[in-house]
Design a protein around this motif. Structure first.
Motif, mmCIF file in Angstrom:
data_model
loop_
_atom_site.group_PDB
_atom_site.id
_atom_site.type_symbol
_atom_site.label_atom_id
_atom_site.label_comp_id
_atom_site.label_asym_id
_atom_site.label_seq_id
_atom_site.Cartn_x
_atom_site.Cartn_y
_atom_site.Cartn_z
ATOM 1 N N SER A 134 8.993 -21.606 8.087
ATOM 2 C CA SER A 134 8.105 -21.026 7.081
ATOM 3 C C SER A 134 8.352 -19.520 6.990
ATOM 4 N N TRP A 135 7.838 -18.923 5.924
ATOM 5 C CA TRP A 135 7.946 -17.486 5.716
ATOM 6 C C TRP A 135 6.564 -16.857 5.850
ATOM 7 N N LYS A 136 6.486 -15.740 6.583
ATOM 8 C CA LYS A 136 5.235 -14.997 6.746
ATOM 9 C C LYS A 136 5.446 -13.559 6.275
ATOM 10 N N VAL A 137 4.379 -12.974 5.768
ATOM 11 C CA VAL A 137 4.403 -11.600 5.287
ATOM 12 C C VAL A 137 4.318 -10.649 6.477
ATOM 13 N N ILE A 138 5.282 -9.707 6.551
ATOM 14 C CA ILE A 138 5.221 -8.681 7.595
ATOM 15 C C ILE A 138 4.901 -7.312 6.997
ATOM 16 N N TYR A 139 5.040 -7.164 5.683
ATOM 17 C CA TYR A 139 4.654 -5.925 4.997
ATOM 18 C C TYR A 139 4.270 -6.285 3.570
ATOM 19 N N ASP A 140 3.197 -5.673 3.090
ATOM 20 C CA ASP A 140 2.802 -5.850 1.694
ATOM 21 C C ASP A 140 2.215 -4.536 1.199
ATOM 22 N N GLY A 141 2.688 -4.076 0.076
ATOM 23 C CA GLY A 141 2.171 -2.849 -0.510
ATOM 24 C C GLY A 141 2.552 -2.775 -1.975
ATOM 25 N N GLY A 142 1.963 -1.827 -2.656
ATOM 26 C CA GLY A 142 2.272 -1.690 -4.064
ATOM 27 C C GLY A 142 1.785 -0.378 -4.626
ATOM 28 N N THR A 143 2.063 -0.202 -5.886
ATOM 29 C CA THR A 143 1.632 0.986 -6.606
ATOM 30 C C THR A 143 0.913 0.564 -7.874
ATOM 31 N N SER A 144 -0.068 1.342 -8.279
ATOM 32 C CA SER A 144 -0.803 1.096 -9.524
ATOM 33 C C SER A 144 -0.097 1.762 -10.681
ATOM 34 N N ASP A 145 -0.199 1.130 -11.831
ATOM 35 C CA ASP A 145 0.257 1.784 -13.053
ATOM 36 C C ASP A 145 -0.651 2.974 -13.331
ATOM 37 N N PRO A 146 -0.143 4.003 -14.004
ATOM 38 C CA PRO A 146 -1.019 5.129 -14.375
ATOM 39 C C PRO A 146 -2.221 4.629 -15.172
ATOM 40 N N GLN A 147 -3.375 5.166 -14.852
ATOM 41 C CA GLN A 147 -4.609 4.774 -15.550
ATOM 42 C C GLN A 147 -4.901 5.762 -16.678
ATOM 43 N N PRO A 148 -5.365 5.241 -17.814
ATOM 44 C CA PRO A 148 -5.711 6.160 -18.896
ATOM 45 C C PRO A 148 -6.888 7.034 -18.488
ATOM 46 N N LYS A 149 -6.878 8.240 -18.938
ATOM 47 C CA LYS A 149 -7.986 9.169 -18.654
ATOM 48 C C LYS A 149 -9.182 8.781 -19.527
ATOM 49 N N SER A 150 -10.352 8.804 -18.909
ATOM 50 C CA SER A 150 -11.550 8.427 -19.691
ATOM 51 C C SER A 150 -12.465 9.610 -19.902
#
Length: 150
Positions: A134-150
């Motif tokens: 089986s495969w297990k996660v050893i690292y998980d991360g990400g980045t958010s898209d730029p958010q519109p200014k409100s």
């Protein structure tokens, strides 16, 4: 005999690209199964894919399966929260024991003021093949898209 050898060599050469894709296909399947398990079982589905020494990067670094569970529990207990993703790429490292998937994610949940929001972004998940295959996660991360200014 020569014809049989040539036929065997041709079939083997034709199959090699498909065999090379088997690792990447297995990683893509693991990532999609991870997403499905998370949709069906929420935190428990997520945790089923975590290695004991997992590292999560979610604005802060979280190390270890139990620390990950504690950090994510409140988020997953809120039934208005959802996180879905779709892998777009997979790469198996030369060892065949590790690889990564990357793709796009969508988060729906509440912000600090309690208002429902939707965020999107890119992610990278690093996988380690276990003794049972089986495969297990050893690292998980990400980045958010730029958010519109409100």
């Amino acid at each position: 005999m020569k014809k049989l050898f040539c036929l065997f060599a041709f079939l083997l050469a034709s199959a090699l690209p498909g065999l090379a894709q088997t690792g990447e296909d297995a990683l893509l399947k693991a990532d999609r199964d991870f997403n499905q398990a998370t949709q069906e079982k929420r935190l428990e589905g997520w945790m089923a894919f975590m290695a004991d020494d997992v590292v999560l990067l979610r604005g802060k670094t979280v190390v270890g399966k139990e620390a990950a569970r504690a950090d994510l529990k409140e988020q997953w207990d809120d039934l208005s929260t959802s996180l879905t993703w779709e892998p777009k790429r997979a790469q198996l490292f030369n060892s065949g024991r590790m690889g990564y998937t990357s793709g796009r994610w969508v988060y729906k949940g509440k912000n600090a003021e309690g208002k429902m929001i939707t965020r999107t972004g890119d992610y990278l998940t690093v996988w380690s093949k276990q003794a049972d295959g089986s495969w297990k996660v050893i690292y998980d991360g990400g980045t958010s898209d730029p958010q519109p200014k409100s």
